[in-house]
Design a protein around this motif. Structure first.
Motif, PDB file in Angstrom:
ATOM      1  N   UNK A 248      48.295  51.250  33.381  1.00 35.86           N
ATOM      2  CA  UNK A 248      46.669  50.524  32.754  1.00 35.86           C
ATOM      3  C   UNK A 248      48.018  49.370  31.482  1.00 35.86           C
ATOM      4  N   UNK A 249      47.509  48.344  31.635  1.00 38.62           N
ATOM      5  CA  UNK A 249      48.430  47.170  30.873  1.00 38.62           C
ATOM      6  C   UNK A 249      48.880  45.971  31.401  1.00 38.62           C
ATOM      7  N   UNK A 250      49.959  46.770  32.366  1.00 41.43           N
ATOM      8  CA  UNK A 250      51.225  46.040  32.919  1.00 41.43           C
ATOM      9  C   UNK A 250      51.078  45.013  33.338  1.00 41.43           C
ATOM     10  N   UNK A 251      52.067  44.240  33.189  1.00 37.57           N
ATOM     11  CA  UNK A 251      51.668  42.740  34.546  1.00 37.57           C
ATOM     12  C   UNK A 251      52.907  43.117  35.268  1.00 37.57           C
ATOM     13  N   UNK A 252      53.447  43.182  36.394  1.00 39.98           N
ATOM     14  CA  UNK A 252      53.862  43.314  37.471  1.00 39.98           C
ATOM     15  C   UNK A 252      53.869  42.420  38.645  1.00 39.98           C
ATOM     16  N   UNK A 253      54.954  41.538  39.170  1.00 44.39           N
ATOM     17  CA  UNK A 253      55.182  40.932  39.872  1.00 44.39           C
ATOM     18  C   UNK A 253      55.350  41.801  41.414  1.00 44.39           C
ATOM     19  N   UNK A 254      54.996  41.420  42.499  1.00 45.14           N
ATOM     20  CA  UNK A 254      55.800  42.093  43.625  1.00 45.14           C
ATOM     21  C   UNK A 254      56.311  41.308  44.784  1.00 45.14           C
TER      22      UNK A 254
ATOM     23  N   UNK B 104      46.540  33.111  29.021  1.00 41.67           N
ATOM     24  CA  UNK B 104      45.007  33.889  28.899  1.00 41.67           C
ATOM     25  C   UNK B 104      46.052  35.107  29.723  1.00 41.67           C
ATOM     26  N   UNK B 105      46.795  35.416  30.908  1.00 38.70           N
ATOM     27  CA  UNK B 105      46.515  36.209  30.955  1.00 38.70           C
ATOM     28  C   UNK B 105      47.802  37.233  30.097  1.00 38.70           C
ATOM     29  N   UNK B 106      48.286  36.609  29.642  1.00 34.56           N
ATOM     30  CA  UNK B 106      49.081  37.416  28.323  1.00 34.56           C
ATOM     31  C   UNK B 106      48.088  38.581  27.369  1.00 34.56           C
ATOM     32  N   UNK B 107      47.441  37.530  27.360  1.00 32.26           N
ATOM     33  CA  UNK B 107      46.521  37.833  26.102  1.00 32.26           C
ATOM     34  C   UNK B 107      45.359  38.892  27.397  1.00 32.26           C
TER      35      UNK B 107
ATOM     36  N   UNK C 298      46.455  41.378  29.272  1.00 28.00           N
ATOM     37  CA  UNK C 298      47.081  42.516  29.047  1.00 28.00           C
ATOM     38  C   UNK C 298      46.747  42.532  27.531  1.00 28.00           C
ATOM     39  N   UNK C 299      47.214  42.458  27.252  1.00 29.88           N
ATOM     40  CA  UNK C 299      47.066  42.520  25.737  1.00 29.88           C
ATOM     41  C   UNK C 299      46.354  43.382  25.491  1.00 29.88           C
ATOM     42  N   UNK C 300      45.075  43.553  25.798  1.00 35.59           N
ATOM     43  CA  UNK C 300      43.781  43.687  26.046  1.00 35.59           C
ATOM     44  C   UNK C 300      43.758  45.542  26.357  1.00 35.59           C
ATOM     45  N   UNK C 301      44.828  45.599  28.402  1.00 34.97           N
ATOM     46  CA  UNK C 301      44.728  46.641  28.471  1.00 34.97           C
ATOM     47  C   UNK C 301      44.155  46.304  30.101  1.00 34.97           C
ATOM     48  N   UNK C 302      44.400  44.781  30.049  1.00 32.23           N
ATOM     49  CA  UNK C 302      43.925  44.662  31.953  1.00 32.23           C
ATOM     50  C   UNK C 302      45.540  44.538  32.456  1.00 32.23           C
ATOM     51  N   UNK C 303      44.971  45.001  33.326  1.00 30.53           N
ATOM     52  CA  UNK C 303      46.378  45.315  34.909  1.00 30.53           C
ATOM     53  C   UNK C 303      46.835  44.191  35.524  1.00 30.53           C
ATOM     54  N   UNK C 304      47.666  43.496  35.656  1.00 26.60           N
ATOM     55  CA  UNK C 304      48.152  42.730  36.236  1.00 26.60           C
ATOM     56  C   UNK C 304      48.908  42.722  37.730  1.00 26.60           C
ATOM     57  N   UNK C 305      48.926  42.083  38.657  1.00 21.17           N
ATOM     58  CA  UNK C 305      49.446  42.325  39.491  1.00 21.17           C
ATOM     59  C   UNK C 305      49.419  40.930  40.507  1.00 21.17           C
ATOM     60  N   UNK C 306      50.797  40.102  40.600  1.00 23.22           N
ATOM     61  CA  UNK C 306      51.157  39.070  41.077  1.00 23.22           C
ATOM     62  C   UNK C 306      52.432  38.741  41.976  1.00 23.22           C
ATOM     63  N   UNK C 307      51.987  38.166  42.633  1.00 19.64           N
ATOM     64  CA  UNK C 307      52.787  37.591  43.757  1.00 19.64           C
ATOM     65  C   UNK C 307      52.847  35.907  43.246  1.00 19.64           C
ATOM     66  N   UNK C 308      54.044  35.814  43.554  1.00 22.33           N
ATOM     67  CA  UNK C 308      54.680  34.204  43.462  1.00 22.33           C
ATOM     68  C   UNK C 308      55.814  34.421  44.004  1.00 22.33           C
ATOM     69  N   UNK C 309      56.273  33.195  44.290  1.00 18.13           N
ATOM     70  CA  UNK C 309      57.623  32.266  44.289  1.00 18.13           C
ATOM     71  C   UNK C 309      58.404  31.493  43.025  1.00 18.13           C
TER      72      UNK C 309
END
Length: 250
Positions: A62-68, A199-202, A204-215
């Motif tokens: 929960x609240x992690x921001x992880x890059x694939x 906005x994404x940092x904001x 995740x700070x509130x507990x939103x989990x993020x999975x992101x794909x980007x080059x």
């Protein structure tokens, strides 16, 4: 796919990918004439398998921001589509906790003949918002998207950047537990990308989990502290994002 809504505690992961394998059929190309003759003769079109993901496992808290991360064809976008529920695994299981919103393709879920306003209501409803909730947040959605005077124009006349801004704005104004982002933040100008990152940092700070794909490695550095590197469908690294970037470029 088995999808699990687990108890909402900080000790529980928001995403579990458990020994997932995904196989696609890769068909040989045929001319119309060859296809017709094959159909007449009841000849099957030859096909071989493409192993997109091979026994992939990871968890995201929960609240992690992880890059694939991975090269083209590595399986990273397939991973996001499995987590979102767009695809189902051939083997293994995917579990998610709570409401999931995915920005997997620019303009996905938009109806070309509807206006931006109508698409806001349509997409927000798909993501689980009721009419009153959408009404309350509509002005904020439009303001963040910077669509302005084009909100009542049919979206088939939108640029890809306008698509992305409106889709992203809808997704971040819905109360989600998991946000999936696939390359769409690479569309748009630098100031808007910076606003999205903030906005994404904001969130995740509130507990939103993020999975992101980007080059975009700079974007990944801004958003994520952890990176998962996939090569030919297999996980080859899972750890701090700078080490993941190094592992990707080796």
């Amino acid at each position: 796919m088995h999808r699990l809504l687990v108890a909402e505690t900080t000790t529980q992961p928001s995403i579990i990918v458990d020994r997932v394998t995904k196989v696609f059929l890769k068909r040989n190309s045929h001319s119309f004439k060859e296809a017709f003759i094959g159909w007449v003769r009841k000849k099957k079109v030859r096909a071989d398998e493409f192993l997109a993901l091979d026994d992939l496992s990871f968890q995201v808290g929960e609240g992690e921001a992880v890059a694939v991360m991975g090269l083209n064809g590595s399986g990273k976008s397939t991973t996001l589509k499995l987590v979102s529920g767009v695809l189902e695994p051939d083997r293994g299981r995917v579990f998610t906790r709570g409401r999931v919103a995915g920005l997997i393709e620019v303009g996905a879920g938009f109806h070309a003949d509807l206006s931006g306003r109508e698409n806001v209501y349509l997409n927000a409803a798909i993501l689980g918002m009721n009419r009153a909730e959408i009404d309350a947040r509509f002005d904020d959605i439009v303001a963040f998207s910077e669509i302005g005077e084009f909100i009542d124009q049919e979206v088939k006349h939108y640029s890809s950047g306008m698509f992305m801004r409106l889709a992203f704005s809808v997704a971040i104004h819905v109360e989600v537990d998991v946000l999936l982002v696939d390359e769409v933040l690479s569309v748009g100008d630098a100031p808007f990308r910076a606003k999205c990152a903030a906005k994404i940092k904001e969130l995740t700070a509130t507990g939103v989990t993020m999975l992101v794909v980007s080059h975009d490695m700079n974007m990944i550095r801004q958003l994520c502290e952890r990176g998962i590197v996939i090569s030919k469908g297999k996980k080859v690294f899972d750890g701090p994002v700078e080490e993941a970037i190094t592992a990707l470029t080796k």
